[in-house]
Design a protein around this motif. Structure first.
Motif, PDB file in Angstrom:
ATOM      1  N   ALA A   1       0.827  -1.209   0.000  1.00  0.00           N
ATOM      2  CA  ALA A   1       0.000   0.000   0.000  1.00  0.00           C
ATOM      3  C   ALA A   1       0.857   1.252   0.000  1.00  0.00           C
ATOM      4  O   ALA A   1       0.571   2.228  -0.710  1.00  0.00           O
ATOM      5  CB  ALA A   1      -0.927  -0.012   1.215  1.00  0.00           C
ATOM      6  N   LEU A   2       1.939   1.242   0.787  1.00  0.00           N
ATOM      7  CA  LEU A   2       2.830   2.406   0.846  1.00  0.00           C
ATOM      8  C   LEU A   2       3.601   2.571  -0.459  1.00  0.00           C
ATOM      9  O   LEU A   2       3.910   3.696  -0.870  1.00  0.00           O
ATOM     10  CB  LEU A   2       3.798   2.260   2.019  1.00  0.00           C
TER      11      LEU A   2
ATOM     12  N   HIS B   1       2.419   1.811  -3.456  1.00  0.00           N
ATOM     13  CA  HIS B   1       1.501   2.321  -4.465  1.00  0.00           C
ATOM     14  C   HIS B   1       1.070   3.760  -4.180  1.00  0.00           C
ATOM     15  O   HIS B   1       0.754   4.512  -5.112  1.00  0.00           O
ATOM     16  CB  HIS B   1       0.261   1.425  -4.548  1.00  0.00           C
ATOM     17  N   ALA B   2       1.054   4.137  -2.913  1.00  0.00           N
ATOM     18  CA  ALA B   2       0.681   5.503  -2.531  1.00  0.00           C
ATOM     19  C   ALA B   2       1.677   5.992  -1.484  1.00  0.00           C
ATOM     20  O   ALA B   2       1.369   6.019  -0.292  1.00  0.00           O
ATOM     21  CB  ALA B   2      -0.743   5.538  -1.990  1.00  0.00           C
TER      22      ALA B   2
ATOM     23  N   PRO C   1       3.785   7.910   1.149  1.00  0.00           N
ATOM     24  CA  PRO C   1       3.484   9.064   2.000  1.00  0.00           C
ATOM     25  C   PRO C   1       4.386  10.239   1.647  1.00  0.00           C
ATOM     26  O   PRO C   1       5.511  10.055   1.178  1.00  0.00           O
ATOM     27  CB  PRO C   1       3.766   8.551   3.410  1.00  0.00           C
ATOM     28  N   ARG C   2       3.891  11.436   1.899  1.00  0.00           N
ATOM     29  CA  ARG C   2       4.704  12.620   1.654  1.00  0.00           C
ATOM     30  C   ARG C   2       5.891  12.674   2.601  1.00  0.00           C
ATOM     31  O   ARG C   2       6.973  13.131   2.249  1.00  0.00           O
ATOM     32  CB  ARG C   2       3.831  13.874   1.813  1.00  0.00           C
TER      33      ARG C   2
ATOM     34  N   GLY D   1      -1.596  13.085   4.052  1.00  0.00           N
ATOM     35  CA  GLY D   1      -0.683  12.343   3.184  1.00  0.00           C
ATOM     36  C   GLY D   1       0.542  11.798   3.891  1.00  0.00           C
ATOM     37  O   GLY D   1       1.430  11.244   3.246  1.00  0.00           O
TER      38      GLY D   1
ATOM     39  N   ARG E   1      -2.063   8.343   7.662  1.00  0.00           N
ATOM     40  CA  ARG E   1      -2.255   6.902   7.843  1.00  0.00           C
ATOM     41  C   ARG E   1      -1.559   6.527   9.150  1.00  0.00           C
ATOM     42  O   ARG E   1      -0.348   6.731   9.293  1.00  0.00           O
ATOM     43  CB  ARG E   1      -1.643   6.117   6.678  1.00  0.00           C
TER      44      ARG E   1
END
Length: 346
Positions: free
Chosen positions: A43-44, A46-47, A49-50, A98, A126
Motif C-alpha cells: 500500500a505504501l 503504491h501511494a 506518504p509525503r 498524506g 495513515r
C-alpha cells in the motif's frame, strides 16, 4: 544460572531471561507478520506518504531513531519525530495530510501517544501502530497494527520488546524498498541474534563497576543503540550516561573527555564506521577509558547479515553485559528505583 563476581550462584533476573528470548521473538514476529507487513508495504509503495512522522517515548523513541535513519537511507523519505506534548498538552492540530504516522509502544496505553495518534488520524495521516499489546487502545485506533509478538515482558527494563520494535521497522523497510538486499537478509537475523547473545562483553562491565558517568557514541543507524544503551546505564545501574552522535559530540561535549573519562563507542558497519573508529582513537590519545564495539575493536560484534541489521546485534550483546553490570553495582535491573513498567504520560 548465572554467577555473581564472588562466584556464588544467583537466579537469572527477568531482564536476563527476557533479553535471551529476542531471537525467538524476532523469528516468531517475521512469521506471523508476513502478510500484514507485505500488505502495508504494498500500500505504501503504491501511494507513498509525503513524509513519515514517528511518535514514541523511552526505548520506543530510540526505535523511532532507527526508523528515521532506515527510512531516509533506504527509501529517501523524510522522517521526523513528533513531540507528544504538542498534541497532548498544547493541543495544536498538525497538518499531516498524506503522511505516515508511526506510533511505537510496548503497552499502547500512554494518553499522550493516544491523543497524538487520534490527532494524526483526524489530520489525514495513515496511522500505523507497532505495539506489543494487540488489544491496547493504541491498536484499536490505528489504521494498521503491526504486532511486536514479544510476549509478556515483566522486567521494567525493556529488552526483547525493543529489539522486536527494531525488527518490525526493518521488516517494513525491507518489503517497502524495491531493493532486495535487506529483504533477503532478514531470515538470517534470528541466528545472528543468538550469536550476539553469546558474545562476551565482560570487559565493559569490569571497567564500569565504579564509574559515575560516561558517554555512549554511535552514528546514523547506530545512534539508536547509543540512545538505548545510555538509558539502560541510567535505569538499571544508577550510572549517568549521555548518548551522542559521534559527529555531534565534537560540538561541545567532547571538551569533557580527558584522562580516565569512560566512553563506549559503537561503530555501525557502514559509511559512518571509519569516523567513529577515528574518534575512539582520538579519545584514547587523551587518556580516556574507551571501549570500541566493532570488528576492529575490543568489544566484538556478531556478524550481521546486512549492515542495516547490525544495531539489533549490538544492543543484544550490550543487554547481556548491562544486566551483569547492574547486579555488580548492587542494583536489581528488574525493579529500578522510582520506575514502573508502564509509564503513562499526558
Amino acid at each position: 544460572m548465572i554467577r555473581t563476581p564472588e562466584g556464588n550462584a544467583a537466579a537469572p533476573t527477568l531482564m536476563f531471561a527476557e533479553a535471551a528470548e529476542a531471537a525467538d521473538v524476532v523469528a516468531r514476529q517475521f512469521e506471523r507478520n508476513a502478510d500484514i507487513v507485505a500488505a502495508l508495504a504494498s500500500a505504501l509503495g503504491h501511494a507513498p506518504p509525503r513524509f513519515v512522522v514517528t511518535c514514541a517515548r523511552g526505548s520506543s523513541d530510540h526505535a523511532a531513531t532507527y526508523a528515521k535513519y532506515l527510512f531516509e537511507t533506504r527509501l529517501g523519505i523524510v522522517t521526523a519525530s513528533a513531540s507528544p506534548s504538542v498534541g497532548s498538552v498544547y493541543a495544536v492540530p498538525q497538518r499531516l495530510d498524506g503522511a505516515l504516522f508511526l506510533a511505537i509502544s510496548q503497552s499502547g496505553k500512554s494518553p499522550d501517544l493516544l491523543r497524538n495518534a487520534e490527532a494524526a488520524r483526524d489530520g489525514g495521516a495513515r496511522v500505523v501502530a507497532l505495539v506489543n499489546v494487540e488489544d491496547s487502545p493504541l491498536a484499536q485506533l490505528a489504521d494498521t497494527v503491526v504486532p511486536l509478538h514479544a510476549g509478556p515482558e515483566r522486567s521494567v527494563a525493556a529488552t526483547k520488546s525493543y529489539i522486536a520494535s527494531l525488527a518490525a521497522i526493518a521488516h517494513l523497510a525491507a518489503l517497502w524498498s524495491p531493493q532486495p538486499d535487506l529483504r533477503n537478509a532478514l531470515p538470517a537475523l534470528p541466528a545472528a541474534l543468538r550469536e550476539a547473545w553469546r558474545i562476551d562483553w565482560t570487559a565493559l562491565a569490569d571497567g564500569l563497576v565504579d564509574a559515575r558517568n560516561l558517554f555512549v557514541l554511535g552514528r546514523g543507524l547506530g545512534l539508536a543503540v547509543a540512545q538505548e544503551a545510555a538509558l539502560k546505564f541510567k535505569e538499571t545501574c544508577g550510572l549517568h550516561a549521555e548518548a551522542y552522535s559521534s559527529a555531534e559530540v565534537k560540538h561541545g561535549p567532547m571538551a569533557l573527555v580527558g584522562p580516565g573519562f569512560p566512553v563506549l563507542c559503537v561503530a555501525q558497519p557502514d559509511e559512518t564506521e571509519a569516523g567513529t573508529i577515528a574518534l575512539a582513537q582520538e579519545f584514547r590519545t587523551r587518556g580516556a577509558q574507551v571501549w570500541l564495539a566493532s570488528s576492529h575493536g575490543d568489544l566484538r560484534l556478531a556478524s550481521s547479515p546486512h549492515p542495516a541489521l547490525a544495531p539489533l546485534l549490538a544492543i543484544q550483546s550490550f543487554y547481556r553485559a548491562i544486566e551483569s553490570l547492574a547486579r555488580r553495582r548492587g542494583f536489581d535491573p528488574d525493579v529500578p528505583p522510582h520506575l514502573n513498567k508502564v509509564t503513562e504520560t499526558v
